[in-house]
Design an enzyme around this catalytic site. Structure first.
Site, PDB file in Angstrom:
ATOM      1  N   ALA A 160       0.795  -1.230   0.000  1.00  0.00           N
ATOM      2  CA  ALA A 160       0.000   0.000   0.000  1.00  0.00           C
ATOM      3  C   ALA A 160       0.829   1.281   0.000  1.00  0.00           C
ATOM      4  O   ALA A 160       0.299   2.359  -0.248  1.00  0.00           O
ATOM      5  CB  ALA A 160      -0.934   0.002   1.204  1.00  0.00           C
ATOM      6  N   ASP A 214       4.497   2.442  -5.357  1.00  0.00           N
ATOM      7  CA  ASP A 214       4.286   3.352  -6.469  1.00  0.00           C
ATOM      8  C   ASP A 214       2.957   3.094  -7.188  1.00  0.00           C
ATOM      9  O   ASP A 214       2.199   4.009  -7.494  1.00  0.00           O
ATOM     10  CB  ASP A 214       5.479   3.168  -7.431  1.00  0.00           C
ATOM     11  CG  ASP A 214       5.339   3.971  -8.691  1.00  0.00           C
ATOM     12  OD1 ASP A 214       5.418   5.198  -8.587  1.00  0.00           O
ATOM     13  OD2 ASP A 214       5.138   3.376  -9.764  1.00  0.00           O
ATOM     14  N   LEU A 215       2.674   1.842  -7.437  1.00  0.00           N
ATOM     15  CA  LEU A 215       1.445   1.500  -8.155  1.00  0.00           C
ATOM     16  C   LEU A 215       0.207   1.916  -7.350  1.00  0.00           C
ATOM     17  O   LEU A 215      -0.729   2.504  -7.886  1.00  0.00           O
ATOM     18  CB  LEU A 215       1.398  -0.019  -8.415  1.00  0.00           C
ATOM     19  CG  LEU A 215       0.155  -0.502  -9.155  1.00  0.00           C
ATOM     20  CD1 LEU A 215       0.267  -0.207 -10.639  1.00  0.00           C
ATOM     21  CD2 LEU A 215      -0.069  -1.982  -8.935  1.00  0.00           C
ATOM     22  N   ALA A 216       0.230   1.596  -6.057  1.00  0.00           N
ATOM     23  CA  ALA A 216      -0.894   1.938  -5.195  1.00  0.00           C
ATOM     24  C   ALA A 216      -1.139   3.448  -5.228  1.00  0.00           C
ATOM     25  O   ALA A 216      -2.262   3.906  -5.431  1.00  0.00           O
ATOM     26  CB  ALA A 216      -0.626   1.449  -3.777  1.00  0.00           C
ATOM     27  N   ASP A 259      -3.627  -7.347 -16.753  1.00  0.00           N
ATOM     28  CA  ASP A 259      -2.844  -6.846 -17.875  1.00  0.00           C
ATOM     29  C   ASP A 259      -3.459  -5.488 -18.145  1.00  0.00           C
ATOM     30  O   ASP A 259      -4.546  -5.407 -18.709  1.00  0.00           O
ATOM     31  CB  ASP A 259      -2.989  -7.767 -19.096  1.00  0.00           C
ATOM     32  CG  ASP A 259      -2.094  -7.316 -20.237  1.00  0.00           C
ATOM     33  OD1 ASP A 259      -2.011  -6.088 -20.467  1.00  0.00           O
ATOM     34  OD2 ASP A 259      -1.478  -8.160 -20.899  1.00  0.00           O
ATOM     35  N   HIS A 260      -2.806  -4.426 -17.697  1.00  0.00           N
ATOM     36  CA  HIS A 260      -3.519  -3.145 -17.697  1.00  0.00           C
ATOM     37  C   HIS A 260      -3.859  -2.656 -19.107  1.00  0.00           C
ATOM     38  O   HIS A 260      -4.715  -1.808 -19.273  1.00  0.00           O
ATOM     39  CB  HIS A 260      -2.797  -2.081 -16.869  1.00  0.00           C
ATOM     40  CG  HIS A 260      -1.451  -1.723 -17.387  1.00  0.00           C
ATOM     41  ND1 HIS A 260      -0.308  -2.355 -16.981  1.00  0.00           N
ATOM     42  CD2 HIS A 260      -1.075  -0.818 -18.302  1.00  0.00           C
ATOM     43  CE1 HIS A 260       0.721  -1.834 -17.624  1.00  0.00           C
ATOM     44  NE2 HIS A 260       0.286  -0.907 -18.427  1.00  0.00           N
ATOM     45  N   LYS A 305      -7.599  -0.640 -21.068  1.00  0.00           N
ATOM     46  CA  LYS A 305      -7.640   0.595 -21.869  1.00  0.00           C
ATOM     47  C   LYS A 305      -8.852   0.614 -22.784  1.00  0.00           C
ATOM     48  O   LYS A 305      -9.185  -0.375 -23.429  1.00  0.00           O
ATOM     49  CB  LYS A 305      -6.363   0.714 -22.696  1.00  0.00           C
ATOM     50  CG  LYS A 305      -5.154   1.009 -21.817  1.00  0.00           C
ATOM     51  CD  LYS A 305      -3.967   1.430 -22.645  1.00  0.00           C
ATOM     52  CE  LYS A 305      -2.715   1.491 -21.807  1.00  0.00           C
ATOM     53  NZ  LYS A 305      -2.737   2.531 -20.774  1.00  0.00           N
ATOM     54  N   ASP A 347       8.784  -8.228 -20.727  1.00  0.00           N
ATOM     55  CA  ASP A 347       8.073  -7.122 -20.103  1.00  0.00           C
ATOM     56  C   ASP A 347       6.870  -6.650 -20.930  1.00  0.00           C
ATOM     57  O   ASP A 347       5.879  -6.192 -20.371  1.00  0.00           O
ATOM     58  CB  ASP A 347       9.053  -5.949 -19.901  1.00  0.00           C
ATOM     59  CG  ASP A 347       8.483  -4.855 -19.016  1.00  0.00           C
ATOM     60  OD1 ASP A 347       7.922  -5.187 -17.953  1.00  0.00           O
ATOM     61  OD2 ASP A 347       8.592  -3.667 -19.388  1.00  0.00           O
ATOM     62  N   HIS A 379       1.238  -7.734 -23.000  1.00  0.00           N
ATOM     63  CA  HIS A 379       0.463  -6.701 -23.699  1.00  0.00           C
ATOM     64  C   HIS A 379       0.385  -6.902 -25.217  1.00  0.00           C
ATOM     65  O   HIS A 379      -0.688  -6.811 -25.805  1.00  0.00           O
ATOM     66  CB  HIS A 379       1.029  -5.314 -23.411  1.00  0.00           C
ATOM     67  CG  HIS A 379       1.339  -5.073 -21.965  1.00  0.00           C
ATOM     68  ND1 HIS A 379       0.460  -5.391 -20.963  1.00  0.00           N
ATOM     69  CD2 HIS A 379       2.433  -4.554 -21.351  1.00  0.00           C
ATOM     70  CE1 HIS A 379       0.997  -5.066 -19.785  1.00  0.00           C
ATOM     71  NE2 HIS A 379       2.193  -4.560 -20.002  1.00  0.00           N
ATOM     72  N   LYS A 409       5.903   8.566 -27.492  1.00  0.00           N
ATOM     73  CA  LYS A 409       5.155   7.648 -26.623  1.00  0.00           C
ATOM     74  C   LYS A 409       3.828   7.393 -27.303  1.00  0.00           C
ATOM     75  O   LYS A 409       2.995   8.291 -27.434  1.00  0.00           O
ATOM     76  CB  LYS A 409       4.924   8.276 -25.253  1.00  0.00           C
ATOM     77  CG  LYS A 409       4.074   7.390 -24.336  1.00  0.00           C
ATOM     78  CD  LYS A 409       3.856   8.056 -22.989  1.00  0.00           C
ATOM     79  CE  LYS A 409       2.842   7.293 -22.144  1.00  0.00           C
ATOM     80  NZ  LYS A 409       3.216   5.910 -21.864  1.00  0.00           N
TER      81      LYS A 409
HETATM   82  P1  NAD Z   1       7.044  -0.602  -5.078  1.00  0.00           P
HETATM   83  O1  NAD Z   1       8.408  -1.138  -4.857  1.00  0.00           O
HETATM   84  O2  NAD Z   1       6.849   0.854  -5.288  1.00  0.00           O
HETATM   85  O3  NAD Z   1       6.114  -1.019  -3.852  1.00  0.00           O
HETATM   86  C1  NAD Z   1       6.230  -2.249  -3.187  1.00  0.00           C
HETATM   87  C2  NAD Z   1       5.365  -2.281  -1.936  1.00  0.00           C
HETATM   88  O4  NAD Z   1       5.559  -3.535  -1.272  1.00  0.00           O
HETATM   89  C3  NAD Z   1       5.695  -1.218  -0.895  1.00  0.00           C
HETATM   90  O5  NAD Z   1       4.480  -0.811  -0.303  1.00  0.00           O
HETATM   91  C4  NAD Z   1       6.532  -1.980   0.126  1.00  0.00           C
HETATM   92  O6  NAD Z   1       6.459  -1.445   1.427  1.00  0.00           O
HETATM   93  C5  NAD Z   1       5.881  -3.322   0.113  1.00  0.00           C
HETATM   94  N1  NAD Z   1       6.757  -4.426   0.551  1.00  0.00           N
HETATM   95  C6  NAD Z   1       7.938  -4.799  -0.003  1.00  0.00           C
HETATM   96  N2  NAD Z   1       8.471  -5.842   0.681  1.00  0.00           N
HETATM   97  C7  NAD Z   1       7.608  -6.141   1.679  1.00  0.00           C
HETATM   98  C8  NAD Z   1       7.575  -7.139   2.714  1.00  0.00           C
HETATM   99  N3  NAD Z   1       8.556  -8.020   2.865  1.00  0.00           N
HETATM  100  N4  NAD Z   1       6.514  -7.162   3.551  1.00  0.00           N
HETATM  101  C9  NAD Z   1       5.503  -6.272   3.409  1.00  0.00           C
HETATM  102  N5  NAD Z   1       5.484  -5.313   2.454  1.00  0.00           N
HETATM  103  C10 NAD Z   1       6.509  -5.235   1.595  1.00  0.00           C
HETATM  104  O7  NAD Z   1       6.426  -1.439  -6.300  1.00  0.00           O
HETATM  105  P2  NAD Z   1       5.287  -0.983  -7.356  1.00  0.00           P
HETATM  106  O8  NAD Z   1       5.911  -0.185  -8.431  1.00  0.00           O
HETATM  107  O9  NAD Z   1       4.149  -0.394  -6.626  1.00  0.00           O
HETATM  108  O10 NAD Z   1       4.868  -2.367  -8.018  1.00  0.00           O
HETATM  109  C11 NAD Z   1       4.067  -3.340  -7.362  1.00  0.00           C
HETATM  110  C12 NAD Z   1       3.652  -4.403  -8.374  1.00  0.00           C
HETATM  111  O11 NAD Z   1       2.919  -3.803  -9.430  1.00  0.00           O
HETATM  112  C13 NAD Z   1       4.818  -5.127  -9.047  1.00  0.00           C
HETATM  113  O12 NAD Z   1       4.426  -6.450  -9.289  1.00  0.00           O
HETATM  114  C14 NAD Z   1       4.979  -4.391 -10.357  1.00  0.00           C
HETATM  115  O13 NAD Z   1       5.553  -5.186 -11.371  1.00  0.00           O
HETATM  116  C15 NAD Z   1       3.526  -4.092 -10.670  1.00  0.00           C
HETATM  117  N6  NAD Z   1       3.314  -2.963 -11.585  1.00  0.00           N
HETATM  118  C16 NAD Z   1       3.641  -1.674 -11.210  1.00  0.00           C
HETATM  119  C17 NAD Z   1       3.376  -0.619 -12.056  1.00  0.00           C
HETATM  120  C18 NAD Z   1       3.665   0.809 -11.650  1.00  0.00           C
HETATM  121  O14 NAD Z   1       3.218   1.713 -12.352  1.00  0.00           O
HETATM  122  N7  NAD Z   1       4.362   1.046 -10.558  1.00  0.00           N
HETATM  123  C19 NAD Z   1       2.804  -0.855 -13.313  1.00  0.00           C
HETATM  124  C20 NAD Z   1       2.492  -2.164 -13.676  1.00  0.00           C
HETATM  125  C21 NAD Z   1       2.743  -3.200 -12.802  1.00  0.00           C
END
Ligand code: NAD
Length: 490
Positions: A13, A16-18, A177-178, A182, A235, A240, A345
């Site tokens: 939570a 970055d994604l959240a 698969d985001h 779209k 990737d 996609h 892009k």
């Molecule tokens: P991130 O590294 O920003 O966030 C990871 C989260 O996991 C953090 O909240 C961190 O505190 C938590 N975490 C890590 N290790 C932990 C542990 N041992 N116990 C509890 N919590 C833990 O990653 P993200 O960019 O948010 O990506 C998350 C997933 O979404 C990945 O599978 C990534 O491939 C996928 N994804 C991300 C994006 C994006 O835009 N960021 C896009 C597509 C897919």
């Protein structure tokens, strides 16, 4: 305009994604009345935040993404935080207790969505604990949303799948698969199956080739640790690009149900001609960006990026020719192309129709352009038809014209739209726009054969395209040797 009731647990939570996607999407759903008041969110991650700190972060992310503050306090009041160690049962038991409390407080009917927004190495462990620590024992529905990547190859994907299937049935697993969220990707189906003048032409008799380009301007950014082991093939292509191919190539389903659509997509993957061994070089081109300039600014090559091996053999660009060996598509190449540090892009699909039998206008030295259907996926959303019409004036001269449809409401702002759609689908129990295990397995099987060749032969030409270009020359040759060229149309 149905509203839905559920507890949503977000693992990762603070990530970055959240922040960038999930909270703004949830807020949209809330504002549209699709979450009503009967919902609660539990965020978990390692940081020792309080509920209040979490809510402040959620508000901040919504304000940053949407600049809106109406109802934001009400919205944020539904958020709860629990510091969590994904490998420790005690954490899950606390989580289970909190879930139980919120269930009664918000009358959630025992409905639970578990969203794994974390590094993929934790997916299996979390799924195990959700079952063994009793979180999946609930009166209502239980659904698992799982982010990409789903495995690193077929073998690891199979292992992960077997593991999560111990806790969730296939129908309960929502593999994101985001691209499938779209609007214009979802529109492929409508364009094809709701228009009298496309579906009859949608085959090898009238289509000469289909081109799918998904280009990025960004480089690897801070993702090198992951990307070095992944590369563009894993990737982008495994998920996609192949998903877009499947939607373009599938047979009309007998009805628009999840099972019918997915089973037609699976047939496309089964008809995909396997490319292996020495054939790989005839069908696929890999690239890696060197230095160059993007929008007039100088940028480094891939090998100079943070955490990248200076001798890296990782591809940042892939072009490929796919053949679908069935009655509909025999002989029609599907060209795909994707990469980082390219000119623009953009994600778009160009369907090139075959030439008409003869050109009646060649006495005027008019060259007739082939008809094109362009589907713009992002950042523009819309459809363009390229036709030939008469030039104004006395002569029968021809003139290329464009018919343009622009999707309203997508005015270039980076909206959390795809995630919003997908979250809503999951709340409704609609898995159509998520990938079924069979699709994942077949696409890994296809991609693994190519990575095997690439990983066993070091590219002697890397870096082979400059940043800011449309990829290596070989990608052009791949299409030119069939008598075509990449359409860089708008
Ligand atoms: P991130 O590294 O920003 O966030 C990871 C989260 O996991 C953090 O909240 C961190 O505190 C938590 N975490 C890590 N290790 C932990 C542990 N041992 N116990 C509890 N919590 C833990 O990653 P993200 O960019 O948010 O990506 C998350 C997933 O979404 C990945 O599978 C990534 O491939 C996928 N994804 C991300 C994006 C994006 O835009 N960021 C896009 C597509 C897919």
């Amino acid at each position: 305009n149905e509203t839905h009731t559920s507890l949503i647990m977000i693992f990762g939570a603070t990530g970055d994604l959240a922040k960038r996607k999930l909270y703004p999407s949830l807020f949209h759903l809330y504002r549209k009345g699709k979450l009503a008041d009967k919902f609660a969110i539990i965020g978990t991650a390692r940081s020792p935040w309080t509920h209040e700190e979490f809510r402040a972060n959620v508000k901040d992310s919504v304000l940053t993404a949407l600049g809106s503050n109406e109802q934001i306090d009400d919205f944020a009041s539904h958020f709860y935080y629990q510091p969590h160690d994904v490998t420790d049962s005690e954490s899950y038991i606390k989580l289970r207790n909190l879930a139980g409390e919120l269930d009664s407080k918000y009358e959630l009917q025992g409905n639970r969505i578990f969203y794994l927004a974390m590094a993929p190495e934790f997916f299996g462990t979390i799924a195990d604990h959700l079952k063994s620590d009793g979180l999946t024992e609930t009166e209502g529905f239980k659904r698992l949303i799982i982010e990409k990547p789903f495995g690193h190859d077929l073998e690891s994907a199979e292992k992960l799948n077997a593991q999560i299937r111990q806790s969730f049935a296939e129908e309960e697993i929502y593999r994101i698969d985001h691209y499938l969220g779209k609007a214009m990707v979802q529109n492929i189906e409508v364009i094809r199956f709701a228009n009298a003048f496309f579906e009859p032409l949608w085959n090898h008799r009238y289509i000469s080739n289909i081109q799918i380009t998904s280009s990025e301007k960004l480089g690897v950014e801070e993702r090198a640790r992951y990307y070095e082991k992944s590369g563009a093939l894993r990737d982008m292509v495994q998920n996609h690009m192949l998903q877009m191919v499947a939607l373009l190539a599938m047979e009309p389903p007998i009805r628009l149900s999840t099972d019918e659509i997915r089973s037609e997509k699976v047939k496309v993957f089964r008809a995909l001609r396997p490319i292996e061994g020495e054939e790989v070089n005839n069908y696929f081109v890999r690239g890696q960006y060197g230095p160059g300039s993007i929008d007039g600014e100088k940028v480094e090559g891939y090998r100079n990026e943070l955490n990248v091996d200076p001798q890296s053999n990782t591809e940042t660009f892939v072009a490929g020719k796919l053949m679908i060996d069935n009655f509909r598509w025999a002989g029609v190449p599907f060209y795909i192309r994707t990469g980082k540090r390219m000119t623009a892009k953009s994600t778009k699909i160009v369907v090139q129709f075959k030439d008409i039998p003869m050109n009646l206008y060649k006495n005027n030295h008019d060259q007739l352009n082939p008809n094109l259907l362009v589907i713009h996926i992002q950042p523009d959303e819309g459809i363009t038809l390229h036709l030939n019409a008469k030039k104004s004036g006395q002569n029968m001269q021809t003139n290329p014209v464009k018919l343009n449809f622009s999707n309203e409401g997508s005015n270039g702002i980076n909206t959390p739209e795809a995630y919003e759609k997908l979250l809503y689908d999951c709340l409704q129990g609609d898995a159509t726009n998520f990938t079924h295990w069979d699709e994942v397995a077949l696409s890994w099987r296809f991609v693994d054969k190519i990575s095997e060749v690439w990983e066993n032969t070091t590219s002697s030409t890397f870096p082979n395209y400059s940043s800011g270009s449309m990829g290596p020359d070989d990608a052009d040759k791949l299409v030119e040797k069939d008598g075509f060229f990449w359409w860089n149309v708008t």
